[in-house]
Design a protein around this motif. Structure first.
Motif, mmCIF file in Angstrom:
data_model
loop_
_atom_site.group_PDB
_atom_site.id
_atom_site.type_symbol
_atom_site.label_atom_id
_atom_site.label_comp_id
_atom_site.label_asym_id
_atom_site.label_seq_id
_atom_site.Cartn_x
_atom_site.Cartn_y
_atom_site.Cartn_z
ATOM 1 N N GLY A 97 11.611 55.955 117.525
ATOM 2 C CA GLY A 97 11.080 55.445 116.270
ATOM 3 C C GLY A 97 11.804 54.242 115.705
ATOM 4 N N LYS A 98 12.671 53.606 116.506
ATOM 5 C CA LYS A 98 13.452 52.465 116.008
ATOM 6 C C LYS A 98 12.854 51.120 116.421
ATOM 7 C CE LYS A 98 17.560 55.234 115.880
ATOM 8 N NZ LYS A 98 18.813 55.595 116.504
ATOM 9 N N MET A 99 11.640 51.140 116.933
ATOM 10 C CA MET A 99 10.996 49.899 117.364
ATOM 11 C C MET A 99 10.748 48.956 116.194
ATOM 12 S SD MET A 99 9.546 47.851 119.570
ATOM 13 C CE MET A 99 9.388 48.732 121.093
ATOM 14 N N TRP A 100 10.361 49.524 115.050
ATOM 15 C CA TRP A 100 9.985 48.695 113.905
ATOM 16 C C TRP A 100 10.942 48.936 112.749
ATOM 17 C CZ3 TRP A 100 7.141 45.875 116.634
ATOM 18 C CH2 TRP A 100 6.169 46.365 117.491
ATOM 19 N N PRO A 101 12.032 48.171 112.645
ATOM 20 C CA PRO A 101 12.932 48.326 111.501
ATOM 21 C C PRO A 101 12.160 48.060 110.199
ATOM 22 C CG PRO A 101 13.851 46.809 113.132
ATOM 23 C CD PRO A 101 12.458 47.137 113.561
ATOM 24 N N ALA A 102 12.463 48.831 109.179
ATOM 25 C CA ALA A 102 11.675 48.820 107.941
ATOM 26 C C ALA A 102 11.610 47.447 107.273
ATOM 27 C CB ALA A 102 12.226 49.859 106.971
ATOM 28 N N LEU A 103 12.733 46.782 107.095
ATOM 29 C CA LEU A 103 12.708 45.510 106.354
ATOM 30 C C LEU A 103 11.933 44.408 107.071
ATOM 31 C CD1 LEU A 103 16.258 45.444 104.746
ATOM 32 C CD2 LEU A 103 14.064 45.992 103.676
ATOM 33 N N PRO A 104 12.158 44.156 108.370
ATOM 34 C CA PRO A 104 11.344 43.130 109.023
ATOM 35 C C PRO A 104 9.862 43.504 109.100
ATOM 36 C CG PRO A 104 13.328 43.571 110.307
ATOM 37 C CD PRO A 104 13.254 44.608 109.227
ATOM 38 N N LEU A 105 9.570 44.779 109.280
ATOM 39 C CA LEU A 105 8.173 45.202 109.311
ATOM 40 C C LEU A 105 7.529 44.974 107.948
ATOM 41 C CD1 LEU A 105 5.773 46.472 110.759
ATOM 42 C CD2 LEU A 105 6.684 48.715 110.137
ATOM 43 N N ARG A 106 8.230 45.342 106.915
ATOM 44 C CA ARG A 106 7.700 45.129 105.559
ATOM 45 C C ARG A 106 7.447 43.642 105.297
ATOM 46 N NH1 ARG A 106 9.893 48.047 100.334
ATOM 47 N NH2 ARG A 106 8.488 49.523 101.277
ATOM 48 N N ALA A 107 8.388 42.792 105.709
ATOM 49 C CA ALA A 107 8.233 41.351 105.501
ATOM 50 C C ALA A 107 6.995 40.826 106.233
ATOM 51 C CB ALA A 107 9.485 40.609 105.966
ATOM 52 N N ALA A 108 6.765 41.301 107.447
ATOM 53 C CA ALA A 108 5.587 40.860 108.193
ATOM 54 C C ALA A 108 4.305 41.345 107.529
ATOM 55 C CB ALA A 108 5.670 41.363 109.641
ATOM 56 N N LEU A 109 4.303 42.595 107.082
ATOM 57 C CA LEU A 109 3.094 43.176 106.490
ATOM 58 C C LEU A 109 2.775 42.631 105.107
ATOM 59 C CD1 LEU A 109 3.463 46.891 107.612
ATOM 60 C CD2 LEU A 109 2.141 45.061 108.683
ATOM 61 N N GLU A 110 3.762 42.090 104.419
ATOM 62 C CA GLU A 110 3.528 41.508 103.088
ATOM 63 C C GLU A 110 2.451 40.436 103.126
ATOM 64 O OE1 GLU A 110 4.696 42.097 99.930
ATOM 65 O OE2 GLU A 110 5.619 43.908 100.723
ATOM 66 N N HIS A 111 2.292 39.765 104.263
ATOM 67 C CA HIS A 111 1.284 38.705 104.369
ATOM 68 C C HIS A 111 -0.132 39.255 104.246
ATOM 69 C CE1 HIS A 111 4.362 35.845 105.373
ATOM 70 N NE2 HIS A 111 4.769 36.598 106.390
ATOM 71 N N VAL A 112 -0.317 40.537 104.516
ATOM 72 C CA VAL A 112 -1.646 41.144 104.483
ATOM 73 C C VAL A 112 -2.033 41.606 103.076
ATOM 74 C CG1 VAL A 112 -3.058 43.006 105.466
ATOM 75 C CG2 VAL A 112 -1.363 41.845 106.874
ATOM 76 N N VAL A 113 -1.066 41.765 102.214
ATOM 77 C CA VAL A 113 -1.322 42.293 100.859
ATOM 78 C C VAL A 113 -2.422 41.538 100.122
ATOM 79 C CG1 VAL A 113 -0.266 42.667 98.591
ATOM 80 C CG2 VAL A 113 0.946 43.361 100.671
ATOM 81 N N PRO A 114 -2.498 40.203 100.195
ATOM 82 C CA PRO A 114 -3.581 39.516 99.468
ATOM 83 C C PRO A 114 -4.988 39.923 99.910
ATOM 84 C CG PRO A 114 -1.872 37.954 100.080
ATOM 85 C CD PRO A 114 -1.547 39.253 100.773
ATOM 86 N N LEU A 115 -5.131 40.484 101.097
ATOM 87 C CA LEU A 115 -6.452 40.903 101.563
ATOM 88 C C LEU A 115 -6.877 42.258 101.036
ATOM 89 C CD1 LEU A 115 -6.294 39.925 105.337
ATOM 90 C CD2 LEU A 115 -7.292 38.625 103.468
ATOM 91 N N LEU A 116 -5.953 43.023 100.526
ATOM 92 C CA LEU A 116 -6.255 44.397 100.132
ATOM 93 C C LEU A 116 -7.274 44.488 99.008
ATOM 94 C CD1 LEU A 116 -2.752 46.046 100.449
ATOM 95 C CD2 LEU A 116 -4.631 46.018 102.096
ATOM 96 N N HIS A 117 -7.430 43.432 98.229
ATOM 97 C CA HIS A 117 -8.421 43.466 97.151
ATOM 98 C C HIS A 117 -9.830 43.708 97.689
ATOM 99 C CE1 HIS A 117 -10.504 39.621 97.704
ATOM 100 N NE2 HIS A 117 -9.343 39.201 98.219
ATOM 101 N N VAL A 118 -10.081 43.332 98.944
ATOM 102 C CA VAL A 118 -11.393 43.541 99.561
ATOM 103 C C VAL A 118 -11.703 45.038 99.623
ATOM 104 C CG1 VAL A 118 -12.715 43.298 101.692
ATOM 105 C CG2 VAL A 118 -11.299 41.417 100.884
ATOM 106 N N TRP A 119 -10.708 45.840 99.958
ATOM 107 C CA TRP A 119 -10.900 47.284 100.007
ATOM 108 C C TRP A 119 -10.979 47.905 98.615
ATOM 109 C CZ3 TRP A 119 -6.695 48.637 104.175
ATOM 110 C CH2 TRP A 119 -7.238 48.428 105.439
ATOM 111 N N LEU A 120 -10.313 47.276 97.666
ATOM 112 C CA LEU A 120 -10.228 47.856 96.323
ATOM 113 C C LEU A 120 -11.405 47.468 95.445
ATOM 114 C CD1 LEU A 120 -6.418 47.268 95.734
ATOM 115 C CD2 LEU A 120 -7.542 49.364 96.494
ATOM 116 N N ASP A 121 -12.068 46.364 95.759
ATOM 117 C CA ASP A 121 -13.191 45.912 94.922
ATOM 118 C C ASP A 121 -14.481 46.614 95.271
ATOM 119 O OD1 ASP A 121 -11.534 44.195 93.591
ATOM 120 O OD2 ASP A 121 -12.151 42.415 94.735
#
Length: 131
Positions: free
Chosen positions: A107-131
């Motif tokens: 389970g150490k393939m994806w360290p939390a901080l770098p994974l979080r930093a990469a996934l932050e780029h997707v956050v602006p798209l989440l409004h599509v699911w929420l609207d």
């Protein structure tokens, strides 16, 4: 299907790897990590006991570095609500490919901080699911 962030256009001409390519890389990594686990690590673990963790950590670090660049371009290329919805659908497939790699390195393939930093780029798209 929408292919933003690397199916062509500015992202492709800038040399950015697209999400489909990242899925292919993840699938290839899975095969290579299986080979490492079966052949390489058992031999060298006698000399360096943490060789398996070090290898998985390096694979994960390099993948996440590129993933961050890819997701940033992918999200920027999705201008309309339809493109944004398509971008999220592709991301779901990417996540499935990445989840197959989670078993390596206990389970150490994806360290939390770098994974979080990469996934932050997707956050602006989440409004599509929420609207």
């Amino acid at each position: 299907a929408w292919r933003g962030g690397g199916g062509g256009g500015a992202a492709a001409s800038a040399g950015v790897i697209n999400v489909a390519q990242m899925m292919n890389i993840a699938n290839g990594m899975h095969t290579l990590l299986q080979l490492e686990e079966e052949r390489f690590i058992p031999v060298f673990a006698n000399y360096k006991p943490d060789i398996g963790e070090a290898a998985v950590s390096e694979w994960g670090r390099l993948y996440l570095e590129q993933l961050s660049v890819t997701l940033r371009a992918h999200v920027r290329a999705a201008a309309t609500p339809d493109e944004q919805a398509g971008a999220l659908e592709v991301f779901t497939d990417l996540w499935k490919s990445m989840s197959l790699l989670h078993r390596f390195g206990e389970g150490k393939m994806w360290p939390a901080l770098p994974l979080r930093a990469a996934l932050e780029h997707v956050v602006p798209l989440l409004h599509v699911w929420l609207d």
